[in-house]
Design a protein around this motif. Structure first.
Motif, PDB file in Angstrom:
ATOM      1  N   PRO A   1       0.818  -1.213   0.000  1.00 54.90           N
ATOM      2  CA  PRO A   1       0.000   0.000   0.000  1.00 54.90           C
ATOM      3  C   PRO A   1       0.849   1.258   0.000  1.00 54.90           C
ATOM      4  O   PRO A   1       1.773   1.403   0.802  1.00 54.90           O
ATOM      5  CB  PRO A   1      -0.808  -0.126   1.294  1.00 54.90           C
ATOM      6  N   GLY A   2       0.526   2.160  -0.903  1.00 56.20           N
ATOM      7  CA  GLY A   2       1.276   3.405  -0.991  1.00 56.20           C
ATOM      8  C   GLY A   2       0.493   4.466  -1.730  1.00 56.20           C
ATOM      9  O   GLY A   2      -0.540   4.182  -2.341  1.00 56.20           O
ATOM     10  N   CYS A   3       0.987   5.690  -1.671  1.00 58.04           N
ATOM     11  CA  CYS A   3       0.412   6.787  -2.449  1.00 58.04           C
ATOM     12  C   CYS A   3       1.488   7.844  -2.635  1.00 58.04           C
ATOM     13  O   CYS A   3       2.516   7.827  -1.960  1.00 58.04           O
ATOM     14  CB  CYS A   3      -0.831   7.373  -1.777  1.00 58.04           C
ATOM     15  N   ILE A   4       1.240   8.741  -3.562  1.00 51.08           N
ATOM     16  CA  ILE A   4       2.209   9.789  -3.874  1.00 51.08           C
ATOM     17  C   ILE A   4       1.623  11.158  -3.568  1.00 51.08           C
ATOM     18  O   ILE A   4       0.514  11.473  -4.019  1.00 51.08           O
ATOM     19  CB  ILE A   4       2.615   9.734  -5.352  1.00 51.08           C
TER      20      ILE A   4
ATOM     21  N   LEU B   1      -5.004  16.615   5.437  1.00 53.10           N
ATOM     22  CA  LEU B   1      -3.989  15.824   4.751  1.00 53.10           C
ATOM     23  C   LEU B   1      -4.093  14.340   5.084  1.00 53.10           C
ATOM     24  O   LEU B   1      -4.099  13.489   4.196  1.00 53.10           O
ATOM     25  CB  LEU B   1      -2.590  16.334   5.112  1.00 53.10           C
ATOM     26  N   LEU B   2      -4.181  14.028   6.367  1.00 51.32           N
ATOM     27  CA  LEU B   2      -4.174  12.623   6.789  1.00 51.32           C
ATOM     28  C   LEU B   2      -5.363  11.817   6.248  1.00 51.32           C
ATOM     29  O   LEU B   2      -5.180  10.697   5.784  1.00 51.32           O
ATOM     30  CB  LEU B   2      -4.095  12.526   8.312  1.00 51.32           C
ATOM     31  N   PRO B   3      -6.588  12.373   6.272  1.00 50.87           N
ATOM     32  CA  PRO B   3      -7.703  11.621   5.675  1.00 50.87           C
ATOM     33  C   PRO B   3      -7.510  11.389   4.172  1.00 50.87           C
ATOM     34  O   PRO B   3      -7.884  10.337   3.642  1.00 50.87           O
ATOM     35  CB  PRO B   3      -8.919  12.514   5.939  1.00 50.87           C
ATOM     36  N   ALA B   4      -6.917  12.370   3.484  1.00 45.92           N
ATOM     37  CA  ALA B   4      -6.674  12.221   2.041  1.00 45.92           C
ATOM     38  C   ALA B   4      -5.670  11.097   1.792  1.00 45.92           C
ATOM     39  O   ALA B   4      -5.834  10.287   0.873  1.00 45.92           O
ATOM     40  CB  ALA B   4      -6.148  13.529   1.456  1.00 45.92           C
ATOM     41  N   VAL B   5      -4.633  11.053   2.624  1.00 49.07           N
ATOM     42  CA  VAL B   5      -3.624   9.997   2.509  1.00 49.07           C
ATOM     43  C   VAL B   5      -4.259   8.641   2.813  1.00 49.07           C
ATOM     44  O   VAL B   5      -4.024   7.658   2.114  1.00 49.07           O
ATOM     45  CB  VAL B   5      -2.444  10.265   3.470  1.00 49.07           C
ATOM     46  N   GLU B   6      -5.086   8.607   3.851  1.00 53.16           N
ATOM     47  CA  GLU B   6      -5.738   7.346   4.245  1.00 53.16           C
ATOM     48  C   GLU B   6      -6.641   6.825   3.136  1.00 53.16           C
ATOM     49  O   GLU B   6      -6.658   5.620   2.849  1.00 53.16           O
ATOM     50  CB  GLU B   6      -6.548   7.583   5.528  1.00 53.16           C
ATOM     51  N   ARG B   7      -7.381   7.707   2.501  1.00 57.53           N
ATOM     52  CA  ARG B   7      -8.263   7.296   1.392  1.00 57.53           C
ATOM     53  C   ARG B   7      -7.437   6.736   0.231  1.00 57.53           C
ATOM     54  O   ARG B   7      -7.791   5.724  -0.373  1.00 57.53           O
ATOM     55  CB  ARG B   7      -9.108   8.478   0.900  1.00 57.53           C
ATOM     56  N   ALA B   8      -6.339   7.417  -0.070  1.00 55.48           N
ATOM     57  CA  ALA B   8      -5.481   6.988  -1.176  1.00 55.48           C
ATOM     58  C   ALA B   8      -4.874   5.615  -0.890  1.00 55.48           C
ATOM     59  O   ALA B   8      -4.849   4.733  -1.751  1.00 55.48           O
ATOM     60  CB  ALA B   8      -4.377   8.015  -1.418  1.00 55.48           C
ATOM     61  N   LEU B   9      -4.396   5.422   0.337  1.00 53.27           N
ATOM     62  CA  LEU B   9      -3.803   4.143   0.720  1.00 53.27           C
ATOM     63  C   LEU B   9      -4.845   3.024   0.687  1.00 53.27           C
ATOM     64  O   LEU B   9      -4.568   1.906   0.240  1.00 53.27           O
ATOM     65  CB  LEU B   9      -3.185   4.229   2.119  1.00 53.27           C
ATOM     66  N   ALA B  10      -6.053   3.329   1.145  1.00 53.33           N
ATOM     67  CA  ALA B  10      -7.132   2.328   1.156  1.00 53.33           C
ATOM     68  C   ALA B  10      -7.482   1.910  -0.268  1.00 53.33           C
ATOM     69  O   ALA B  10      -7.722   0.729  -0.540  1.00 53.33           O
ATOM     70  CB  ALA B  10      -8.364   2.896   1.860  1.00 53.33           C
ATOM     71  N   ARG B  11      -7.484   2.878  -1.183  1.00 59.17           N
ATOM     72  CA  ARG B  11      -7.804   2.554  -2.581  1.00 59.17           C
ATOM     73  C   ARG B  11      -6.731   1.662  -3.183  1.00 59.17           C
ATOM     74  O   ARG B  11      -7.026   0.703  -3.899  1.00 59.17           O
ATOM     75  CB  ARG B  11      -7.962   3.830  -3.413  1.00 59.17           C
ATOM     76  N   HIS B  12      -5.469   1.982  -2.884  1.00 60.68           N
ATOM     77  CA  HIS B  12      -4.389   1.163  -3.435  1.00 60.68           C
ATOM     78  C   HIS B  12      -4.411  -0.241  -2.836  1.00 60.68           C
ATOM     79  O   HIS B  12      -4.175  -1.231  -3.531  1.00 60.68           O
ATOM     80  CB  HIS B  12      -3.029   1.827  -3.189  1.00 60.68           C
TER      81      HIS B  12
END
Length: 206
Positions: free
Chosen positions: A48-51, A111-122
């Motif tokens: 799991p990751g995001c940019i 920021l943190l919720p946006a990162v969490e959503r991105a990680l969950a999608r990946h």
């Protein structure tokens, strides 16, 4: 959810501040000072990751990097960061598949919720790919005859119809069907049909 956040921004102080926020929240962080660096040292697509990607950089821009990564088949979600909202840039980025678009003055509660959503999608994408690979490997264990039975059964045919089409007995087809269920690890006919749909199996398969 834990995961790796890749920060791509040429502003060293900004990278440090964002990295501090993310690591404090339990994320692993890899920071890049340019988009070119990302292409040289590719992020790990297997966990799991995001940019977090700056829109404007002196070399390759954020959107240009997004295009390059998409061309190379990257599935890592991208959250763009910019000094201010630019509607045309936002629209293009989102249409190209960006996860989100935030201003650099963003607070951690955004920021943190946006990162969490991105990680969950990946993570969901990784799981789906792994499950598909597992199903494909199970499908490969079927004999040619079992494959024929599988295709016809998931196509909605009854055992007697399959037997007629393949020129054999219902008893034989039932035995094949039992083996197919075992090899595909399907707990029910409905689950077997679901597997067939996910694998793209149809009555037109060879």
């Amino acid at each position: 959810m834990s995961g790796i956040v890749y920060i791509v921004d040429e502003d060293a102080s900004f990278r440090t501040e964002i990295q501090r926020q993310l690591e404090k929240s339990g994320y692993r962080v890899v920071a890049y000072e340019s988009a070119e660096r990302v292409l040289e040292q590719r992020p790990d697509e297997n966990e799991p990751g995001c940019i977090l990607l700056d829109v404007r950089m002196s070399g390759l821009s954020g959107p240009a990097l997004q295009s390059r990564l998409l061309e190379d088949g990257s599935a890592l979600p991208i959250v763009f960061l910019a000094d201010h909202f630019d509607v045309s840039t936002i629209v293009k980025a989102i249409k190209a598949g960006a996860e989100d678009f935030l201003v650099k003055s963003v607070q951690s509660d955004q920021l943190l919720p946006a990162v969490e959503r991105a990680l969950a999608r990946h993570w969901s994408s990784l799981l789906a790919n792994r499950e598909f690979d597992t199903l494909r490997s199970r499908l490969a264990t079927l004999t040619p005859r079992e494959r024929q039975v599988f295709v016809l059964v998931v196509g909605g045919k009854l055992s007697k119809q399959v037997a007629y089409e393949l020129g054999t007995s219902v008893r034989t087809i039932k035995a094949h069907r039992k083996k197919v269920m075992e090899k595909m690890r399907a707990g029910s006919l409905a689950e077997l049909v679901s597997f067939g749909e996910r694998l793209g199996v149809s009555t037109h398969d060879d």
